[in-house]
Design an enzyme around this catalytic site. Structure first.
Site, PDB file in Angstrom:
ATOM      1  N   CYS A  31       0.833  -1.207   0.000  1.00  0.00           N
ATOM      2  CA  CYS A  31       0.000   0.000   0.000  1.00  0.00           C
ATOM      3  C   CYS A  31       0.867   1.256   0.000  1.00  0.00           C
ATOM      4  O   CYS A  31       1.547   1.545   0.989  1.00  0.00           O
ATOM      5  CB  CYS A  31      -0.910  -0.052   1.236  1.00  0.00           C
ATOM      6  SG  CYS A  31      -1.754   1.488   1.620  1.00  0.00           S
ATOM      7  N   CYS A  34       0.135   3.760   2.743  1.00  0.00           N
ATOM      8  CA  CYS A  34       0.597   3.201   4.026  1.00  0.00           C
ATOM      9  C   CYS A  34       2.084   3.477   4.211  1.00  0.00           C
ATOM     10  O   CYS A  34       2.522   3.863   5.299  1.00  0.00           O
ATOM     11  CB  CYS A  34       0.355   1.695   4.096  1.00  0.00           C
ATOM     12  SG  CYS A  34      -1.380   1.206   4.008  1.00  0.00           S
TER      13      CYS A  34
END
Length: 107
Positions: A31, A34
């Site tokens: 991600c 993230c």
């Protein structure tokens, strides 16, 4: 304080039974947002050391935890107080926004 690693084996003890608020970052290695928020989470762990516990849950390795807390998008950052989720924010947030998120939950 450094960022802790939370998983199914320590989540109850480290998060739900904590005597101080806990910031939990639900994330995954693939991600992009993230990875972008990770340094901010580390900075917050240092800035609020002693006032809040900070840790990460890898959702790929801990699907049961992600399902239990209905994490549908990542990054999801949640504050837990007294064993319950108090508030969450989803998606990338900058340092200023996340610091305000933490501050609002320390009151």
């Amino acid at each position: 304080m450094s960022v802790l690693k939370f998983d199914a084996g320590n989540f109850e003890e480290e998060v739900l039974k904590s005597d101080q608020p806990v910031l939990v970052d639900f994330w995954a290695s693939w991600c992009g947002p993230c990875r972008a928020v990770s340094p901010v989470v580390e900075e917050l762990a240092q800035a609020y050391s002693g006032r809040i516990k900070v840790g990460k849950v890898n959702v790929d390795e801990n699907r049961d935890l992600a399902n239990r807390y209905r994490v549908m998008s990542i990054p999801t950052l949640a504050i837990f107080k007294n064993g319950d989720e108090a508030q969450r924010t989803v998606g990338f947030q900058g340092k200023q926004q996340l610091a305000r998120f933490v501050e609002d939950n320390l009151k």
